[in-house]
Design a protein around this motif. Structure first.
Motif: not given
Length: 78
Positions: A47-52, A12-17
């Motif tokens: 960007g720096y999120f895990a998707g839209r 729900p927040a930052g993306p996985l690598r």
């Protein structure tokens, strides 16, 4: 949660690598005896999120609304 619990894995927040991080999250859930259910958008990045925003929210809402899901695990903080 007891062994056999179905646990939604969402970002729900930052993306996985990468996919390796998701594989590790699935393996960790299974190590607890849980059945992981991966969110549709768990590997996305914007960007720096895990998707839209709407996709991340959809995964979380789907998990919370599903009576078959016993818990939610956020695979990455943010």
């Amino acid at each position: 949660l007891a062994p056999g619990a179905r646990v939604a894995l969402v970002s729900p927040a930052g993306p996985l690598r990468g996919e390796g991080d998701l594989v590790r999250a699935v393996d960790n859930a299974r190590a607890f005896g849980w059945e992981p259910v991966v969110g549709t958008h768990a590997l996305e990045r914007e960007g720096y999120f895990a998707g839209r925003d709407d996709d991340r929210l959809a995964d979380l809402n789907r998990a919370l609304a599903d009576d078959r899901i016993d818990g939610v695990w956020c695979v990455r903080g943010g």
